[in-house]
Design an enzyme around this catalytic site. Structure first.
Site, PDB file in Angstrom:
ATOM      1  N   SER A   1       0.802  -1.231   0.000  1.00  0.00           N
ATOM      2  CA  SER A   1       0.000   0.000   0.000  1.00  0.00           C
ATOM      3  C   SER A   1       0.834   1.280   0.000  1.00  0.00           C
ATOM      4  CB  SER A   1      -0.937   0.014   1.209  1.00  0.00           C
ATOM      5  OG  SER A   1      -2.002  -0.889   1.015  1.00  0.00           O
TER       6      SER A   1
ATOM      7  N   LYS B   1       0.382   3.615  -2.863  1.00  0.00           N
ATOM      8  CA  LYS B   1      -0.752   4.537  -2.918  1.00  0.00           C
ATOM      9  C   LYS B   1      -0.294   5.999  -2.889  1.00  0.00           C
ATOM     10  CE  LYS B   1      -4.435   1.714  -0.797  1.00  0.00           C
ATOM     11  NZ  LYS B   1      -3.844   0.390  -0.585  1.00  0.00           N
TER      12      LYS B   1
ATOM     13  N   SER C   1      -6.363   3.612   3.985  1.00  0.00           N
ATOM     14  CA  SER C   1      -5.707   2.797   2.965  1.00  0.00           C
ATOM     15  C   SER C   1      -6.718   2.123   2.042  1.00  0.00           C
ATOM     16  CB  SER C   1      -4.813   1.734   3.623  1.00  0.00           C
ATOM     17  OG  SER C   1      -3.879   1.222   2.700  1.00  0.00           O
TER      18      SER C   1
ATOM     19  N   LYS D   1       2.680   6.573   5.022  1.00  0.00           N
ATOM     20  CA  LYS D   1       1.837   5.453   4.612  1.00  0.00           C
ATOM     21  C   LYS D   1       2.450   4.122   5.009  1.00  0.00           C
ATOM     22  CE  LYS D   1      -1.850   3.979   2.645  1.00  0.00           C
ATOM     23  NZ  LYS D   1      -1.790   2.864   3.636  1.00  0.00           N
TER      24      LYS D   1
END
Length: 388
Positions: free
Chosen positions: A53, A56, A113, A220
């Site tokens: 993730s 992202k 997320s 993140k």
């Protein structure tokens, strides 16, 4: 010719103890001092790896770019497709046909997320309306930004062949997000975002550092079975900011412990020091056919670099220039570089400029220069037969 000159030792008031590198448990890591651009740690940082993730962040960067150029706004409502609705993992539990504001989608990506939120953004910005088309756009934009070890197969980091990023690329992307979009960056420090009251437990940011009081304010987390546990993070203490990326930890707890340890190490083991003040003469360079035989070399700004706190009292440095330098010379003209090598860190190269104007010396200067050149050649044994 290249003329290296030994610069005077630069005094730093520190205690002479050995500098030790941080021994990270992550399989790959990259730590950079955002303020000075000094790389503090590089472990397999250029290897393309599954980013989970953490990729992202690229979708978010492209969303912010689209908002900046007027392609969409935070208040626009985007429709949820069947493809977006089909995703599992971390989601906002979006329903097909539902319309969601861009702001909610972005916050849902940052804090929760949301894989489904990524797809909605991707399809809205894709040249052909598909997530695959957006992924190709992501890859091209990443290359343009200097992220040469990044290729994208989707917008969310969902495991897929060829979806790869290096830790250095993630660090570069994080720095760009912080520098280019300060108006949106505070969203990365939000600890919770309640999008759906029916899913009230799904509102907390997974970043383990945000509530520790160590200056962490982004960015993140990521986790898949193949990638392990990773975190792209940033923290600010005083005037310094550190950006770091780690990947390949075995557990969420291990990721949290390693991230906090890296932040503490980066701030406690390094500090900014001014080693040369603006306008201070560092060295001199020989002048060819000038009214003066030498010109002073000075930095235009204070030379402030990051140094290990436990380093020795001196820093190795030299001045390098191509000379002798032809007159006339204007004050402020860049003539040389001060090359500083802090212990255990990459070298730092600082431009040096002419301290003052040096006029052309006319006939007498030419005569003096020619005589000096002849003497030097004779002394070096390089005088050609027949020279006068």
């Amino acid at each position: 010719m290249i003329r290296p000159l030994a610069a005077a030792a630069l005094l730093i008031a520190t205690t002479a103890l050995p500098v030790t590198a941080f021994e990270t448990r992550a399989s790959a890591a990259y730590v950079i001092d955002h303020t000075t651009g000094t790389v503090l740690l590089n472990k397999n940082a250029d290897d393309p790896l599954p980013p989970a993730s953490m990729s992202k962040l690229m979708t978010l960067y492209m969303a912010f770019e689209a908002i900046e150029r007027g392609q969409m706004s935070m208040t626009d409502e985007l429709v949820v497709s069947a493809h977006a609705n089909s995703f599992g993992g971390s989601t906002l539990f979006l329903k097909q046909g539902e319309r969601v504001t861009v702001e909610d989608l972005i916050r849902g990506i940052i804090v929760l997320s949301g894989n489904d939120a990524c797809v909605v953004i991707a399809e809205a910005l894709s040249p052909d309306g598909t997530e695959a088309g957006f992924a190709r756009l992501m890859t091209r934009r990443a290359q343009e930004m200097g992220m040469t070890n990044s290729t994208f197969a989707n917008s969310s980091g969902w495991p897929a062949a060829g979806h790869l990023m290096s830790m250095r690329d993630l660090g570069l992307l994080s720095q760009r997000l912080i520098a280019d979009y300060p108006e949106y960056y505070p969203m990365f420090s939000e600890t919770e975002f309640l999008f759906d009251e029916e899913e009230s437990s799904n509102r907390y940011n997974r970043n383990p550092l945000l509530t520790l009081g160590i200056g962490a304010d982004g960015l993140k987390t990521g986790h898949t079975e193949e990638a392990g546990y990773g975190l792209t993070g940033s923290a600010k203490q005083g005037d310094r900011r550190v950006v770091f990326v780690i990947s390949g930890l075995d557990t969420a707890a291990g990721r949290a412990q390693e991230s906090e340890a890296i932040v503490n190490w980066a701030f406690r083991q390094f500090a900014e020091r001014t080693v040369v003040e603006s306008g201070s003469r560092v060295a001199t360079a020989r002048v060819w056919e000038g009214a003066e035989p030498e010109v002073g070399l000075v930095p235009q700004e204070d030379v402030t670099i990051l140094l290990p706190i436990l380093a020795g009292k001196t820093v190795d440095a030299e001045v390098v220039y191509t000379g002798p330098i032809q007159a006339p010379i204007s004050e402020g003209t860049e003539l040389a570089e001060l090359v500083i090598q802090p212990e255990g860190l990459p070298e730092v190269r600082i431009p040096l400029v002419a301290e003052a104007d040096i006029a052309h010396g006319g006939f007498l200067a030419k005569l003096s220069t020619a005589a000096l050149s002849l003497i030097e050649r004779m002394n070096s044994g390089n005088t050609a037969e027949g020279d006068v």
